[in-house]
Design a protein around this motif. Structure first.
Motif, PDB file in Angstrom:
ATOM      1  N   GLY A  27       0.805  -1.385  -0.004  1.00  0.00           N
ATOM      2  CA  GLY A  27      -0.016  -0.018  -0.137  1.00  0.00           C
ATOM      3  C   GLY A  27       0.883   1.360   0.014  1.00  0.00           C
ATOM      4  O   GLY A  27       0.440   2.325   0.382  1.00  0.00           O
ATOM      5  N   PHE A  28       2.051   1.225  -0.362  1.00  0.00           N
ATOM      6  CA  PHE A  28       2.924   2.480  -0.752  1.00  0.00           C
ATOM      7  C   PHE A  28       3.286   2.846  -1.874  1.00  0.00           C
ATOM      8  O   PHE A  28       3.359   1.764  -2.727  1.00  0.00           O
ATOM      9  CB  PHE A  28       4.137   2.292   0.231  1.00  0.00           C
ATOM     10  CG  PHE A  28       3.704   2.428   1.831  1.00  0.00           C
ATOM     11  CD1 PHE A  28       4.027   3.584   2.268  1.00  0.00           C
ATOM     12  CD2 PHE A  28       3.164   1.434   2.488  1.00  0.00           C
ATOM     13  CE1 PHE A  28       3.653   3.752   3.758  1.00  0.00           C
ATOM     14  CE2 PHE A  28       2.933   1.532   3.887  1.00  0.00           C
ATOM     15  CZ  PHE A  28       3.152   2.556   4.545  1.00  0.00           C
ATOM     16  N   GLU A  29       3.706   4.059  -2.480  1.00  0.00           N
ATOM     17  CA  GLU A  29       3.895   4.494  -3.561  1.00  0.00           C
ATOM     18  C   GLU A  29       5.365   5.268  -3.277  1.00  0.00           C
ATOM     19  O   GLU A  29       5.492   5.894  -2.301  1.00  0.00           O
ATOM     20  CB  GLU A  29       2.923   5.119  -4.353  1.00  0.00           C
ATOM     21  CG  GLU A  29       2.185   6.110  -3.607  1.00  0.00           C
ATOM     22  CD  GLU A  29       0.906   6.584  -4.169  1.00  0.00           C
ATOM     23  OE1 GLU A  29       0.818   7.757  -4.613  1.00  0.00           O
ATOM     24  OE2 GLU A  29       0.021   5.738  -4.863  1.00  0.00           O
ATOM     25  N   PHE A  41      12.095   6.683  -0.427  1.00  0.00           N
ATOM     26  CA  PHE A  41      11.159   7.048   0.413  1.00  0.00           C
ATOM     27  C   PHE A  41       9.998   6.862  -0.347  1.00  0.00           C
ATOM     28  O   PHE A  41       9.590   7.180  -1.406  1.00  0.00           O
ATOM     29  CB  PHE A  41      11.314   8.847   0.455  1.00  0.00           C
ATOM     30  CG  PHE A  41      10.517   9.439   1.355  1.00  0.00           C
ATOM     31  CD1 PHE A  41      10.499   8.996   2.788  1.00  0.00           C
ATOM     32  CD2 PHE A  41       9.647  10.315   0.903  1.00  0.00           C
ATOM     33  CE1 PHE A  41       9.788   9.642   3.555  1.00  0.00           C
ATOM     34  CE2 PHE A  41       8.597  10.900   1.831  1.00  0.00           C
ATOM     35  CZ  PHE A  41       8.830  10.574   3.005  1.00  0.00           C
ATOM     36  N   ALA A  42       9.063   6.419   0.665  1.00  0.00           N
ATOM     37  CA  ALA A  42       7.689   6.012   0.061  1.00  0.00           C
ATOM     38  C   ALA A  42       6.619   6.633   1.060  1.00  0.00           C
ATOM     39  O   ALA A  42       6.675   6.260   2.447  1.00  0.00           O
ATOM     40  CB  ALA A  42       7.616   4.508   0.032  1.00  0.00           C
ATOM     41  N   LEU A  43       5.644   6.918   0.525  1.00  0.00           N
ATOM     42  CA  LEU A  43       4.568   7.434   1.277  1.00  0.00           C
ATOM     43  C   LEU A  43       3.188   6.290   0.960  1.00  0.00           C
ATOM     44  O   LEU A  43       3.102   5.717  -0.131  1.00  0.00           O
ATOM     45  CB  LEU A  43       3.888   8.696   0.610  1.00  0.00           C
ATOM     46  CG  LEU A  43       4.885   9.882   0.933  1.00  0.00           C
ATOM     47  CD1 LEU A  43       4.431  11.253   0.186  1.00  0.00           C
ATOM     48  CD2 LEU A  43       4.980  10.201   2.427  1.00  0.00           C
ATOM     49  N   LYS A  49      -5.047   1.474   3.465  1.00  0.00           N
ATOM     50  CA  LYS A  49      -5.117   1.686   4.938  1.00  0.00           C
ATOM     51  C   LYS A  49      -4.420   2.370   5.705  1.00  0.00           C
ATOM     52  O   LYS A  49      -4.435   2.792   6.970  1.00  0.00           O
ATOM     53  CB  LYS A  49      -5.303   0.200   5.409  1.00  0.00           C
ATOM     54  CG  LYS A  49      -4.222  -0.424   5.532  1.00  0.00           C
ATOM     55  CD  LYS A  49      -4.519  -1.759   6.104  1.00  0.00           C
ATOM     56  CE  LYS A  49      -2.874  -2.549   6.193  1.00  0.00           C
ATOM     57  NZ  LYS A  49      -3.135  -3.764   7.063  1.00  0.00           N
ATOM     58  N   TYR A  50      -3.087   2.666   5.119  1.00  0.00           N
ATOM     59  CA  TYR A  50      -2.150   3.239   5.910  1.00  0.00           C
ATOM     60  C   TYR A  50      -2.222   4.915   5.852  1.00  0.00           C
ATOM     61  O   TYR A  50      -1.628   5.590   6.613  1.00  0.00           O
ATOM     62  CB  TYR A  50      -0.736   2.786   5.639  1.00  0.00           C
ATOM     63  CG  TYR A  50      -0.345   1.349   5.976  1.00  0.00           C
ATOM     64  CD1 TYR A  50      -0.662   1.304   7.301  1.00  0.00           C
ATOM     65  CD2 TYR A  50      -0.195   0.465   5.046  1.00  0.00           C
ATOM     66  CE1 TYR A  50      -0.168  -0.277   7.683  1.00  0.00           C
ATOM     67  CE2 TYR A  50       0.462  -0.951   5.569  1.00  0.00           C
ATOM     68  CZ  TYR A  50       0.294  -1.218   6.737  1.00  0.00           C
ATOM     69  OH  TYR A  50       0.226  -2.377   7.025  1.00  0.00           O
ATOM     70  N   ALA A  87       2.306   1.791  12.610  1.00  0.00           N
ATOM     71  CA  ALA A  87       3.612   1.917  12.555  1.00  0.00           C
ATOM     72  C   ALA A  87       4.237   0.399  13.024  1.00  0.00           C
ATOM     73  O   ALA A  87       5.219   0.219  12.128  1.00  0.00           O
ATOM     74  CB  ALA A  87       4.298   3.169  13.060  1.00  0.00           C
ATOM     75  N   ASP A  88       3.853   0.153  14.121  1.00  0.00           N
ATOM     76  CA  ASP A  88       4.268  -1.430  14.825  1.00  0.00           C
ATOM     77  C   ASP A  88       4.047  -2.259  13.674  1.00  0.00           C
ATOM     78  O   ASP A  88       4.968  -3.198  13.278  1.00  0.00           O
ATOM     79  CB  ASP A  88       3.719  -1.544  15.895  1.00  0.00           C
ATOM     80  CG  ASP A  88       4.390  -0.561  17.044  1.00  0.00           C
ATOM     81  OD1 ASP A  88       5.541   0.039  16.987  1.00  0.00           O
ATOM     82  OD2 ASP A  88       3.465  -0.045  17.853  1.00  0.00           O
ATOM     83  N   LEU A  89       2.910  -2.420  13.345  1.00  0.00           N
ATOM     84  CA  LEU A  89       2.409  -3.414  12.404  1.00  0.00           C
ATOM     85  C   LEU A  89       3.252  -3.425  11.022  1.00  0.00           C
ATOM     86  O   LEU A  89       3.570  -4.457  10.548  1.00  0.00           O
ATOM     87  CB  LEU A  89       0.844  -3.481  12.224  1.00  0.00           C
ATOM     88  CG  LEU A  89       0.142  -3.601  13.340  1.00  0.00           C
ATOM     89  CD1 LEU A  89      -1.410  -3.440  13.173  1.00  0.00           C
ATOM     90  CD2 LEU A  89       0.217  -4.903  14.119  1.00  0.00           C
TER      91      LEU A  89
END
Length: 105
Positions: A27-29, A41-43, A49-50, A87-89
């Protein structure tokens, strides 16, 4: 703001396509990357969900030595909570998956 950081030591091999695919799968780009300088660097993707926690991932390595990598996960969540944060997950997922993507022994 929560910040979690961890390192992997040992020889690595960078597979740009596999790393980008893994980030997209969770789920990041990519917001910024320079494989020659050794960072990504990914957001969180806006519709994933994040996104609500404004999670971001910074992965860096020394391109000339390829002797490990550093991962930093940042979130707008509070640093200390009684339950596990997103963030932990996410950090647990990355710790499990990234060594395979970096082809670590």
């Amino acid at each position: 703001m929560a910040t979690l950081q961890w390192q992997h030591h040992g020889p690595i091999a960078i597979d740009q396509m596999a790393l980008t695919a893994k980030l997209e799968a969770i789920g990041f780009e990519l917001a910024s990357s320079d494989f020659e300088s050794g960072f990504i660097f990914a957001l969180a993707s806006p519709r994933k969900k994040y996104a609500r926690e404004s999670l971001s991932i910074l992965i860096s390595w020394r391109p000339k030595r390829l002797d490990g990598f550093l991962v930093e996960v940042r979130s707008k969540e509070p640093q200390k909570t009684t339950k596990r944060s997103q963030a932990d997950l996410l950090t647990e997922i990355l710790k499990k998956d990234l060594p395979g993507v970096f082809r670590c022994p």
